[in-house]
Structures are given as structure tokens and as C-alpha cells.
Motif scaffolding. Structure first.
Motif, PDB file in Angstrom:
ATOM      1  N   GLN A  20     105.770  27.466   5.971  1.00 51.78           N
ATOM      2  CA  GLN A  20     104.706  26.767   6.699  1.00 51.78           C
ATOM      3  C   GLN A  20     104.337  25.448   6.014  1.00 51.78           C
ATOM      4  O   GLN A  20     103.185  25.160   5.756  1.00 51.78           O
ATOM      5  N   HIS A  21     105.362  24.669   5.673  1.00 50.36           N
ATOM      6  CA  HIS A  21     105.224  23.336   5.065  1.00 50.36           C
ATOM      7  C   HIS A  21     104.583  23.377   3.682  1.00 50.36           C
ATOM      8  O   HIS A  21     104.028  22.380   3.219  1.00 50.36           O
ATOM      9  N   THR A  22     104.646  24.529   3.005  1.00 51.80           N
ATOM     10  CA  THR A  22     104.121  24.661   1.654  1.00 51.80           C
ATOM     11  C   THR A  22     105.263  25.096   0.741  1.00 51.80           C
ATOM     12  O   THR A  22     106.014  26.007   1.074  1.00 51.80           O
ATOM     13  N   LEU A  23     105.387  24.411  -0.416  1.00 55.14           N
ATOM     14  CA  LEU A  23     106.449  24.740  -1.361  1.00 55.14           C
ATOM     15  C   LEU A  23     106.032  25.865  -2.290  1.00 55.14           C
ATOM     16  O   LEU A  23     104.882  25.941  -2.720  1.00 55.14           O
ATOM     17  N   GLY A  24     106.986  26.705  -2.594  1.00 54.70           N
ATOM     18  CA  GLY A  24     106.773  27.779  -3.546  1.00 54.70           C
ATOM     19  C   GLY A  24     108.108  28.182  -4.124  1.00 54.70           C
ATOM     20  O   GLY A  24     109.141  27.625  -3.773  1.00 54.70           O
TER      21      GLY A  24
END
Length: 86
Positions: A12-16
Motif C-alpha cells: 500500500q505504497h509503504t516500504l518495509g
């Protein structure tokens, strides 16, 4: 499941990055954030996107190297060493 532990992913457009894989349930434990704002979530693999070319700041790499030491993952530590921006 084509993701590896330590691999950068997008959700969801979040880096991890992946901490743990559960092959049987086809999901990964992903850590978002590196310091005081850390969040970890189990994400189904079909919702993750690979982010192999993620650029990190030197201090972010240092935080990840600390985590690699805690996890006793020398290979990941060395990989991170090669990502330090010069």
C-alpha cells in the motif's frame, strides 16, 4: 513464495522489509519503519511488491545492520554494507 527474509517490499505504497516468512499460510511478517516508529504486520504475499532497488540513507542502513547483528545474519549485514551510499 518468492520473497526472502530481509528483502525490501512495498505494501500500500509503504516500504518495509520481511522479517519472517510463513510458507504454509502464504504471508510474511513485514517491518515498517526503522527507529521509534516501528510497525510490524503479517501481510499476504499476493499483496506485496518487490522493491529490490530501494535506496536507503546511511543511517537507515546502520539501523538495519544493527538488526542483522541481533538476528545473527552475517550475510544480510554484508549485503547492507554494500548498499552504503558513497
Amino acid at each position: 513464495m518468492h520473497f526472502s527474509i530481509g528483502e525490501w517490499v512495498s505494501f500500500q505504497h509503504t516500504l518495509g522489509f520481511i522479517l519472517v516468512k510463513n510458507v504454509k499460510e502464504r504471508k510474511c511478517l513485514v517491518q515498517f519503519g526503522l527507529s521509534s516508529e516501528v510497525d510490524m504486520k503479517w501481510i499476504p504475499v499476493e499483496l506485496l511488491s518487490s522493491r529490490e532497488e530501494v535506496r536507503l540513507l546511511e543511517e537507515d542502513i546502520g539501523e538495519l545492520q544493527n538488526l542483522a547483528i541481533e538476528l545473527e545474519d552475517a550475510e544480510w549485514y554484508k549485503e547492507l554494507e554494500g548498499r552504503v551510499m558513497k
